[in-house]
Scaffold this motif. Structure first.
Motif, mmCIF file in Angstrom:
data_model
loop_
_atom_site.group_PDB
_atom_site.id
_atom_site.type_symbol
_atom_site.label_atom_id
_atom_site.label_comp_id
_atom_site.label_asym_id
_atom_site.label_seq_id
_atom_site.Cartn_x
_atom_site.Cartn_y
_atom_site.Cartn_z
ATOM 1 N N MET A 26 0.853 -1.187 0.000
ATOM 2 C CA MET A 26 0.000 0.000 0.000
ATOM 3 C C MET A 26 0.888 1.236 0.000
ATOM 4 O O MET A 26 1.852 1.305 0.759
ATOM 5 C CB MET A 26 -0.928 -0.005 1.222
ATOM 6 N N GLY A 27 0.585 2.175 -0.858
ATOM 7 C CA GLY A 27 1.368 3.407 -0.935
ATOM 8 C C GLY A 27 2.635 3.204 -1.748
ATOM 9 O O GLY A 27 3.002 2.086 -2.130
ATOM 10 N N ASN A 28 3.338 4.310 -2.010
ATOM 11 C CA ASN A 28 4.551 4.244 -2.827
ATOM 12 C C ASN A 28 5.694 3.534 -2.128
ATOM 13 O O ASN A 28 6.472 2.810 -2.752
ATOM 14 C CB ASN A 28 4.993 5.660 -3.223
ATOM 15 N N ASN A 29 5.824 3.749 -0.835
ATOM 16 C CA ASN A 29 6.913 3.138 -0.071
ATOM 17 C C ASN A 29 6.387 2.114 0.927
ATOM 18 O O ASN A 29 6.996 1.887 1.961
ATOM 19 C CB ASN A 29 7.714 4.219 0.668
ATOM 20 N N GLY A 30 5.244 1.519 0.608
ATOM 21 C CA GLY A 30 4.619 0.589 1.543
ATOM 22 C C GLY A 30 5.371 -0.718 1.658
ATOM 23 O O GLY A 30 6.051 -1.158 0.731
ATOM 24 N N LYS A 31 5.254 -1.340 2.818
ATOM 25 C CA LYS A 31 5.887 -2.627 3.050
ATOM 26 C C LYS A 31 5.078 -3.713 2.362
ATOM 27 O O LYS A 31 3.856 -3.737 2.424
ATOM 28 C CB LYS A 31 5.967 -2.890 4.552
#
Length: 199
Positions: A26-31
């Protein structure tokens, strides 16, 4: 074509249910984590057409819908477990929670807060929860017959045992009726053997 059958705890496939696992973030830098999707077929659903034909208003037509599915997804980091085990583990997280809430409310006074002050009620609820947790800990060291019993049962069958505690020399002696001797001996041995989960 990558759906896998959902199996029960004995390894038998459950009809109409399948699982699929994929990596997700999730998100651009998500895990990155695993997403286990469970698909359950919905069969035997009946759809009623309520717009009755004026020529035949005595019976509404019925249509059986098949081939439809209900989906749910579980985000997990339990990479070593199979899809089916992840689903069973997730299903158990709320296991018996309603009965525990009922115990907390009925047996430990959390049904109604004592006043209108939020902080006082929060403290009261914390005391109720602490009492319940201590009871749950005590129930773990009692014999198996008490494992799923409520506080009232434990209070009447164990806490209310009449006994006399004597100190003679350097020994502490508990005197009770003979019918309770085995129970008290077992509980005392369990208390001695109990090791709390503290580092």
């Amino acid at each position: 074509n990558q759906w896998q059958p959902l199996v029960d705890k004995k390894g038998k496939a459950i009809d109409g249910q399948a699982t699929f696992r994929m990596r997700h973030f999730m998100g651009n830098n998500g895990k990155v984590f695993d997403l286990v999707v469970q698909r359950s077929s919905v069969t035997g659903q009946v759809e009623l057409d309520l717009e009755l034909d004026s020529n035949n208003s005595t019976q509404a037509p019925e249509q059986i819908t098949s081939g439809q599915y209900i989906y749910r997804s579980i985000a997990t980091n339990l990479e070593t477990l199979s899809d089916s085990k992840v689903i069973h583990f997730y299903n158990q997280r709320g296991e018996d929670s309603e009965n525990r809430i009922k115990e907390l409310k009925n047996d430990f006074g959390a049904r109604q807060m004592p006043c209108g002050d939020f902080n006082a009620n929060a403290l009261y609820f914390d005391i109720c929860s602490l009492s319940y947790n201590l009871f749950a800990l005590m129930r773990q060291i009692l014999p198996l017959e008490f494992a799923n019993k409520r506080a009232k049962y434990v209070r009447n069958r164990f806490y209310a045992i009449a006994a006399k505690v004597l100190q003679h020399g350097r020994q502490v002696i508990v005197k009770c009726q003979a019918q309770y001797y085995d129970l008290l001996t077992q509980v005392l041995n369990n208390i001695k053997a109990f090791k709390p989960l503290l580092s």
